[in-house]
Design an enzyme around this catalytic site. Structure first.
Site, PDB file in Angstrom:
ATOM      1  N   CYS A  40     -24.693 -15.107  34.078  1.00  0.00           N
ATOM      2  CA  CYS A  40     -24.203 -16.269  33.313  1.00  0.00           C
ATOM      3  C   CYS A  40     -23.802 -17.444  34.204  1.00  0.00           C
ATOM      4  CB  CYS A  40     -23.036 -15.859  32.420  1.00  0.00           C
ATOM      5  SG  CYS A  40     -23.556 -14.641  31.214  1.00  0.00           S
ATOM      6  N   HIS A  72     -20.073 -22.222  29.779  1.00  0.00           N
ATOM      7  CA  HIS A  72     -20.982 -21.141  29.432  1.00  0.00           C
ATOM      8  C   HIS A  72     -20.638 -20.673  28.018  1.00  0.00           C
ATOM      9  CE1 HIS A  72     -23.554 -17.792  29.540  1.00  0.00           C
ATOM     10  NE2 HIS A  72     -22.563 -16.931  29.362  1.00  0.00           N
ATOM     11  N   ASN A 115     -25.476 -15.977  23.306  1.00  0.00           N
ATOM     12  CA  ASN A 115     -25.324 -16.109  24.755  1.00  0.00           C
ATOM     13  C   ASN A 115     -26.711 -16.024  25.392  1.00  0.00           C
ATOM     14  OD1 ASN A 115     -24.796 -15.858  27.481  1.00  0.00           O
ATOM     15  ND2 ASN A 115     -23.415 -14.108  27.289  1.00  0.00           N
TER      16      ASN A 115
HETATM   17  N1  ACO Z   1     -20.481  -5.480  13.994  1.00  0.00           N
HETATM   18  C1  ACO Z   1     -19.468  -4.876  13.330  1.00  0.00           C
HETATM   19  N2  ACO Z   1     -18.479  -4.213  13.943  1.00  0.00           N
HETATM   20  C2  ACO Z   1     -18.515  -4.155  15.283  1.00  0.00           C
HETATM   21  C3  ACO Z   1     -19.546  -4.759  16.033  1.00  0.00           C
HETATM   22  C4  ACO Z   1     -20.546  -5.443  15.342  1.00  0.00           C
HETATM   23  N3  ACO Z   1     -21.577  -6.061  15.953  1.00  0.00           N
HETATM   24  N4  ACO Z   1     -19.305  -4.514  17.345  1.00  0.00           N
HETATM   25  C5  ACO Z   1     -18.182  -3.797  17.433  1.00  0.00           C
HETATM   26  N5  ACO Z   1     -17.698  -3.571  16.186  1.00  0.00           N
HETATM   27  C6  ACO Z   1     -16.480  -2.846  15.810  1.00  0.00           C
HETATM   28  C7  ACO Z   1     -16.179  -1.740  16.793  1.00  0.00           C
HETATM   29  O1  ACO Z   1     -16.833  -0.552  16.443  1.00  0.00           O
HETATM   30  C8  ACO Z   1     -14.689  -1.623  16.663  1.00  0.00           C
HETATM   31  O2  ACO Z   1     -14.389  -0.902  15.483  1.00  0.00           O
HETATM   32  P1  ACO Z   1     -13.111   0.097  15.430  1.00  0.00           P
HETATM   33  O3  ACO Z   1     -11.919  -0.794  15.649  1.00  0.00           O
HETATM   34  O4  ACO Z   1     -13.214   0.663  14.073  1.00  0.00           O
HETATM   35  O5  ACO Z   1     -13.328   1.057  16.548  1.00  0.00           O
HETATM   36  C9  ACO Z   1     -14.246  -3.068  16.432  1.00  0.00           C
HETATM   37  O6  ACO Z   1     -15.382  -3.745  15.898  1.00  0.00           O
HETATM   38  C10 ACO Z   1     -13.779  -3.752  17.697  1.00  0.00           C
HETATM   39  O7  ACO Z   1     -14.774  -3.563  18.722  1.00  0.00           O
HETATM   40  P2  ACO Z   1     -14.621  -4.135  20.180  1.00  0.00           P
HETATM   41  O8  ACO Z   1     -15.832  -3.815  20.981  1.00  0.00           O
HETATM   42  O9  ACO Z   1     -13.301  -3.702  20.734  1.00  0.00           O
HETATM   43  O10 ACO Z   1     -14.644  -5.678  19.834  1.00  0.00           O
HETATM   44  P3  ACO Z   1     -13.917  -6.883  20.522  1.00  0.00           P
HETATM   45  O11 ACO Z   1     -12.918  -7.416  19.618  1.00  0.00           O
HETATM   46  O12 ACO Z   1     -13.522  -6.610  21.941  1.00  0.00           O
HETATM   47  O13 ACO Z   1     -15.121  -7.944  20.567  1.00  0.00           O
HETATM   48  C11 ACO Z   1     -16.700  -8.928  22.118  1.00  0.00           C
HETATM   49  C12 ACO Z   1     -16.266  -7.659  21.359  1.00  0.00           C
HETATM   50  C13 ACO Z   1     -17.178  -9.925  21.091  1.00  0.00           C
HETATM   51  C14 ACO Z   1     -17.845  -8.561  23.066  1.00  0.00           C
HETATM   52  C15 ACO Z   1     -15.525  -9.513  22.891  1.00  0.00           C
HETATM   53  O14 ACO Z   1     -14.876  -8.516  23.646  1.00  0.00           O
HETATM   54  C16 ACO Z   1     -15.954 -10.629  23.818  1.00  0.00           C
HETATM   55  O15 ACO Z   1     -16.345 -11.677  23.399  1.00  0.00           O
HETATM   56  N6  ACO Z   1     -15.882 -10.446  25.141  1.00  0.00           N
HETATM   57  C17 ACO Z   1     -16.250 -11.462  26.117  1.00  0.00           C
HETATM   58  C18 ACO Z   1     -17.695 -11.868  26.021  1.00  0.00           C
HETATM   59  C19 ACO Z   1     -18.564 -11.020  26.858  1.00  0.00           C
HETATM   60  O16 ACO Z   1     -18.128 -10.146  27.580  1.00  0.00           O
HETATM   61  N7  ACO Z   1     -19.848 -11.313  26.773  1.00  0.00           N
HETATM   62  C20 ACO Z   1     -20.822 -10.700  27.598  1.00  0.00           C
HETATM   63  C21 ACO Z   1     -21.057 -11.573  28.759  1.00  0.00           C
HETATM   64  S1  ACO Z   1     -22.604 -11.200  29.308  1.00  0.00           S
HETATM   65  C22 ACO Z   1     -22.822 -11.675  30.914  1.00  0.00           C
HETATM   66  O17 ACO Z   1     -21.985 -12.223  31.538  1.00  0.00           O
HETATM   67  C23 ACO Z   1     -24.120 -11.268  31.534  1.00  0.00           C
END
Ligand code: ACO
Length: 351
Positions: A112, A278, A308
């Site tokens: 990224c 980003h 992304n």
């Molecule tokens: N649809 C529906 N539900 C979902 C989905 C989905 N696509 N994905 C996860 N869930 C559910 C999970 O199962 C979990 O359910 P539970 O509470 O019943 O167990 C709940 O939603 C929360 O899941 P988390 O994975 O903990 O979700 P979080 O709130 O952390 O959001 C996210 C995930 C969007 C990735 C967030 O952490 C984020 O934006 N992080 C930073 C961005 C990032 O890392 N991007 C990648 C960069 S890539 C690069 O640099 C190459």
């Protein structure tokens, strides 16, 4: 000699795939995706479409926009984490597609942060006097690590019912697979003497202690062989994303590096006209904006339509910001990115 962005171009493959379509092949919802990430749709390349395939039209568009013939390009920097093949990099395929020969091509793997690292390389090559016209491309085809079935339904070619087994399988890794989109963005970076516009400063960091927070555990010397057939089945080809940790690091480090680069140039946030971050998650960018106290008109986001797009993100966003009249001559633009490595940094650019 200052490095100026002389032309920009973009290309996105296929048709937009909205969250409702995603919800037809896996257990997810438009509401979950929008609420957590701000993403409404993304583009994904069809089978057989490579990263260099989408980089070529983006590069052609940038060359046309710059009024620079491909033959005048004397160096190519290609930023991608999803190259066409394991090696060589995507640069030679792009070069060949542009119909030019011998121009050196450097592929970089900064995920990224690929664009800002690539811009530093381009700027250094230009200011050293070695090269005049550098083509900088960020392009990604993430579709290769989407281990889904039912692409026919996803892409709207079929209306069939997706089986429970397929849905269960496609739902694995849904926290990551809904985040990414495919795209290419290209810039012609040109050296101009005594120019008032151009790159003002670049500040980059890497912290290897976070290397495992965003990582793909296959395709390297850590594995014998590099790829094992079961890696696709087990999902090892899908990036590991420690989402919450990355989120915390991004909202801390991106504002910090913006403040630092401004301070070392005796500038303040008041001097900045536009911040192009980003686009990993709209919530990250909103939190950064809030921490910096920036008004909406000083921030450009387009994650809603593309997801992304990793190394393509900033050239894509800058191109659109320009097209929408959000970048005027003389404006001070700040690019900021953070991604796998952990690599992050900021660029100050006078338009
Ligand atoms: N649809 C529906 N539900 C979902 C989905 C989905 N696509 N994905 C996860 N869930 C559910 C999970 O199962 C979990 O359910 P539970 O509470 O019943 O167990 C709940 O939603 C929360 O899941 P988390 O994975 O903990 O979700 P979080 O709130 O952390 O959001 C996210 C995930 C969007 C990735 C967030 O952490 C984020 O934006 N992080 C930073 C961005 C990032 O890392 N991007 C990648 C960069 S890539 C690069 O640099 C190459």
């Amino acid at each position: 000699m200052r490095s100026t962005i002389f032309g920009t171009g973009i290309h996105v493959p296929g048709e937009a795939i909205d969250n409702h379509r995603m919800a037809r092949i896996m257990d997810t919802s438009h509401e979950w995706i929008v609420q957590r990430t701000g993403i409404e749709q993304r583009y994904l390349a069809g089978e057989g479409v490579t990263t260099s395939d989408i980089a070529i039209p983006a590069a052609r568009a940038a060359l046309e926009n710059a009024g620079v013939p491909a033959a005048d390009i004397d160096y190519i920097v290609f930023a991608t984490m999803t190259p066409d093949v394991y090696f060589p990099g995507s640069g030679p395929f792009l070069q060949r597609g542009l119909g030019i020969e011998r121009t050196p091509c450097l592929d970089i793997r900064q995920q990224c942060a690929g664009f800002i690292y690539g811009l530093q390389v381009a700027d250094a090559l230009i200011r050293s006097g070695q090269y005049r016209n550098v083509l900088l491309v960020g392009a990604e085809v993430h579709a290769g690590f989407m281990t889904w079935s039912a692409w026919d339904v996803l892409c709207g070619r079929s209306d069939r019912k997706v089986s429970e087994e397929e849905i269960a399988r496609n739902t694995r890794f849904r926290d990551r697979t809904v985040l990414f989109g495919d795209a290419a963005g290209a810039l012609v970076v040109r050296g101009e003497e005594s120019s008032t516009r151009g790159v003002v400063d670049i500040l980059l960091y890497t912290d290897g202690k976070h290397a495992e927070r965003l990582i793909t555990r296959c395709g390297g010397s850590a594995y014998r062989p590099y790829f094992r057939p079961e890696m696709a089945e087990s999902g090892e080809i899908v990036p590991v994303v420690e989402g919450r940790e990355v989120y915390k690091l991004a909202v801390k480090l991106m504002p910090e590096v913006i403040r630092e680069i401004l301070e070392r140039n005796d500038l303040t946030l008041d001097d900045v006209d536009l911040v192009v971050m980003h686009q990993a998650n709209l919530r990250i960018n909103e939190a950064c904006q809030q921490r910096l106290g920036l008004p909406d008109e000083k921030v450009f986001n387009n994650i809603r339509r593309y997801g992304n797009t990793t190394a393509a993100t900033i050239p894509l966003a800058f191109h659109e910001a320009k097209e929408q009249g959000r970048v005027k001559p003389g404006d001070l633009v700040c690019f900021v990115a953070l991604g796998s490595g952990l690599n992050w940094g900021a660029v100050l650019y006078r338009a």
